[in-house]
Write a protein that holds these residues in place. Structure first.
Motif, PDB file in Angstrom:
ATOM      1  N   GLU A   1       1.170  -6.159  10.370  1.00  0.00           N
ATOM      2  CA  GLU A   1       1.941  -7.659  10.277  1.00  0.00           C
ATOM      3  C   GLU A   1       0.932  -8.660   9.897  1.00  0.00           C
ATOM      4  OE1 GLU A   1       5.018 -10.414  12.904  1.00  0.00           O
ATOM      5  OE2 GLU A   1       4.938  -8.138  12.848  1.00  0.00           O
ATOM      6  N   GLN A   2      -0.210  -8.621  10.935  1.00  0.00           N
ATOM      7  CA  GLN A   2      -1.207  -9.594  10.566  1.00  0.00           C
ATOM      8  C   GLN A   2      -2.077  -9.483   9.272  1.00  0.00           C
ATOM      9  OE1 GLN A   2      -4.151  -9.302  13.643  1.00  0.00           O
ATOM     10  NE2 GLN A   2      -5.574 -10.588  12.627  1.00  0.00           N
ATOM     11  N   ALA A   3      -1.923  -8.056   8.699  1.00  0.00           N
ATOM     12  CA  ALA A   3      -2.721  -7.871   7.449  1.00  0.00           C
ATOM     13  C   ALA A   3      -1.929  -8.627   6.478  1.00  0.00           C
ATOM     14  CB  ALA A   3      -2.911  -6.380   7.192  1.00  0.00           C
ATOM     15  N   GLY A   4      -0.603  -8.733   6.588  1.00  0.00           N
ATOM     16  CA  GLY A   4       0.112  -9.490   5.459  1.00  0.00           C
ATOM     17  C   GLY A   4       0.538  -8.609   4.136  1.00  0.00           C
ATOM     18  N   VAL A   5       0.556  -7.285   4.635  1.00  0.00           N
ATOM     19  CA  VAL A   5       0.750  -6.027   3.346  1.00  0.00           C
ATOM     20  C   VAL A   5       1.902  -5.387   3.933  1.00  0.00           C
ATOM     21  CG1 VAL A   5      -1.344  -6.477   2.300  1.00  0.00           C
ATOM     22  CG2 VAL A   5      -0.703  -4.536   3.903  1.00  0.00           C
ATOM     23  N   ALA A   6       2.666  -4.793   3.177  1.00  0.00           N
ATOM     24  CA  ALA A   6       3.721  -3.879   3.338  1.00  0.00           C
ATOM     25  C   ALA A   6       3.051  -2.379   3.054  1.00  0.00           C
ATOM     26  CB  ALA A   6       4.882  -4.153   2.560  1.00  0.00           C
ATOM     27  N   VAL A   7       3.500  -1.518   3.822  1.00  0.00           N
ATOM     28  CA  VAL A   7       3.171  -0.117   3.608  1.00  0.00           C
ATOM     29  C   VAL A   7       4.292   0.968   3.290  1.00  0.00           C
ATOM     30  CG1 VAL A   7       1.841   1.840   4.494  1.00  0.00           C
ATOM     31  CG2 VAL A   7       1.213  -0.479   5.001  1.00  0.00           C
ATOM     32  N   VAL A   8       4.080   1.785   2.296  1.00  0.00           N
ATOM     33  CA  VAL A   8       5.449   2.825   2.194  1.00  0.00           C
ATOM     34  C   VAL A   8       4.614   4.239   2.287  1.00  0.00           C
ATOM     35  CG1 VAL A   8       6.646   3.945   0.359  1.00  0.00           C
ATOM     36  CG2 VAL A   8       6.439   1.316   0.433  1.00  0.00           C
ATOM     37  N   VAL A   9       5.035   4.729   3.358  1.00  0.00           N
ATOM     38  CA  VAL A   9       4.381   6.083   3.473  1.00  0.00           C
ATOM     39  C   VAL A   9       5.188   7.183   2.995  1.00  0.00           C
ATOM     40  CG1 VAL A   9       3.497   7.535   5.387  1.00  0.00           C
ATOM     41  CG2 VAL A   9       3.574   4.988   5.628  1.00  0.00           C
ATOM     42  N   LEU A  10       4.641   7.915   1.996  1.00  0.00           N
ATOM     43  CA  LEU A  10       5.241   9.108   1.390  1.00  0.00           C
ATOM     44  C   LEU A  10       5.157  10.264   2.531  1.00  0.00           C
ATOM     45  CD1 LEU A  10       4.105   8.740  -2.256  1.00  0.00           C
ATOM     46  CD2 LEU A  10       6.339   8.179  -1.283  1.00  0.00           C
ATOM     47  N   ILE A  11       6.007  11.056   2.743  1.00  0.00           N
ATOM     48  CA  ILE A  11       6.016  12.067   3.595  1.00  0.00           C
ATOM     49  C   ILE A  11       6.607  13.548   2.852  1.00  0.00           C
ATOM     50  CG2 ILE A  11       7.081  13.142   6.044  1.00  0.00           C
ATOM     51  CD1 ILE A  11       5.554  10.359   6.390  1.00  0.00           C
ATOM     52  N   ALA A  12       5.508  14.289   2.983  1.00  0.00           N
ATOM     53  CA  ALA A  12       5.608  15.626   2.257  1.00  0.00           C
ATOM     54  C   ALA A  12       5.132  16.732   2.941  1.00  0.00           C
ATOM     55  CB  ALA A  12       5.305  15.490   0.550  1.00  0.00           C
ATOM     56  N   PRO A  13       5.591  17.852   2.517  1.00  0.00           N
ATOM     57  CA  PRO A  13       4.630  19.024   3.198  1.00  0.00           C
ATOM     58  C   PRO A  13       3.095  18.930   2.886  1.00  0.00           C
ATOM     59  CG  PRO A  13       6.661  19.640   1.917  1.00  0.00           C
ATOM     60  CD  PRO A  13       6.591  18.399   1.786  1.00  0.00           C
ATOM     61  N   LYS A  14       2.795  18.615   1.786  1.00  0.00           N
ATOM     62  CA  LYS A  14       1.309  18.439   1.327  1.00  0.00           C
ATOM     63  C   LYS A  14       1.329  17.220   0.499  1.00  0.00           C
ATOM     64  CE  LYS A  14       0.420  23.363   1.624  1.00  0.00           C
ATOM     65  NZ  LYS A  14      -0.835  23.936   2.269  1.00  0.00           N
ATOM     66  N   ASN A  15      -0.091  16.875   0.143  1.00  0.00           N
ATOM     67  CA  ASN A  15      -0.199  15.774  -0.630  1.00  0.00           C
ATOM     68  C   ASN A  15      -0.455  16.134  -2.305  1.00  0.00           C
ATOM     69  OD1 ASN A  15      -0.449  14.321   1.614  1.00  0.00           O
ATOM     70  ND2 ASN A  15      -2.373  13.724   1.583  1.00  0.00           N
ATOM     71  N   ARG A  16       0.260  17.136  -2.467  1.00  0.00           N
ATOM     72  CA  ARG A  16       0.205  17.532  -3.995  1.00  0.00           C
ATOM     73  C   ARG A  16       0.976  16.602  -4.761  1.00  0.00           C
ATOM     74  NH1 ARG A  16       1.021  23.708  -2.489  1.00  0.00           N
ATOM     75  NH2 ARG A  16       3.046  22.696  -2.690  1.00  0.00           N
TER      76      ARG A  16
ATOM     77  N   LEU B   1       0.909  -1.294   0.142  1.00  0.00           N
ATOM     78  CA  LEU B   1      -0.036   0.041   0.122  1.00  0.00           C
ATOM     79  C   LEU B   1       0.920   1.154   0.005  1.00  0.00           C
ATOM     80  CD1 LEU B   1      -2.770   1.423   0.276  1.00  0.00           C
ATOM     81  CD2 LEU B   1      -2.448   1.169   2.903  1.00  0.00           C
ATOM     82  N   LEU B   2       0.604   2.117  -0.883  1.00  0.00           N
ATOM     83  CA  LEU B   2       1.525   3.262  -1.036  1.00  0.00           C
ATOM     84  C   LEU B   2       0.677   4.672  -0.587  1.00  0.00           C
ATOM     85  CD1 LEU B   2       4.093   4.460  -1.764  1.00  0.00           C
ATOM     86  CD2 LEU B   2       3.013   5.121  -4.128  1.00  0.00           C
ATOM     87  N   THR B   3       1.005   5.139   0.701  1.00  0.00           N
ATOM     88  CA  THR B   3      -0.213   5.890   1.191  1.00  0.00           C
ATOM     89  C   THR B   3       0.765   7.472   1.542  1.00  0.00           C
ATOM     90  OG1 THR B   3      -1.871   6.118   2.863  1.00  0.00           O
ATOM     91  CG2 THR B   3       0.003   5.136   3.449  1.00  0.00           C
ATOM     92  N   THR B   4      -0.042   8.319   2.037  1.00  0.00           N
ATOM     93  CA  THR B   4       0.504   9.426   2.794  1.00  0.00           C
ATOM     94  C   THR B   4       0.118   9.615   4.132  1.00  0.00           C
ATOM     95  OG1 THR B   4      -1.125  11.161   1.657  1.00  0.00           O
ATOM     96  CG2 THR B   4       0.984  10.821   0.702  1.00  0.00           C
TER      97      THR B   4
END
Length: 108
Positions: free
Chosen positions: A64-79, A50-53
Motif C-alpha cells: 500500500e505504501q509502495a503505491g503499486v498493485a500486484v498480480v500474483v500468478l499461481i501455477a504449479p511451476k513458473n513455466r 507488478l506481475l509476479t509469481t
C-alpha cells in the motif's frame, strides 16, 4: 497503466499481454534488485502493476505504501506453458486492480 514483469516470470509471457504497456525487469536493467528497491524504482518510473509469481511478496513488503498493485500468478511451476492459461483471468484483474492491492490469479 504500465506493467512490470518480475524476474521470476518467463519473459515470453510479455507477448500474451501485447495490448498493454509491459516491460520486464531485465529490459529495465533491474535484474537482481531486491523487492523493496524494485517497488521504489517502479514508483519512480510510473509503473502501476507488478506481475509476479512470488507468493510471499505481500508478506515481505508494504505494498500500500509502495503505491503499486500486484498480480500474483499461481501455477504449479513458473513455466510459460503453466502460466499462459492464467492470462484471460489476469487480463480481467488488470482492468480493476488498484494501487496497494494484491490479487492472486490461479486455476481453480
Amino acid at each position: 497503466m504500465r506493467i512490470l514483469l518480475d524476474e521470476c516470470v518467463p519473459r515470453p509471457l510479455k507477448r500474451e499481454l501485447k495490448d498493454y504497456e509491459v516491460r520486464t525487469v531485465v529490459e529495465m536493467g533491474w535484474s537482481g534488485k531486491k523487492n523493496g528497491e524494485l517497488l521504489q524504482l517502479m514508483k519512480q518510473t510510473s509503473f502501476t502493476i507488478l506481475l509476479t509469481t512470488d507468493q510471499n511478496l505481500r508478506h515481505q513488503q508494504n505494498l500500500e505504501q509502495a503505491g503499486v498493485a500486484v498480480v500474483v500468478l499461481i501455477a504449479p511451476k513458473n513455466r510459460l506453458s503453466d502460466l499462459i492459461p492464467l492470462i484471460p483471468e489476469a487480463r480481467k484483474v488488470l482492468n480493476v486492480i488498484v494501487p496497494g492491492e494484491v490479487i492472486e490469479v490461479g486455476l481453480s
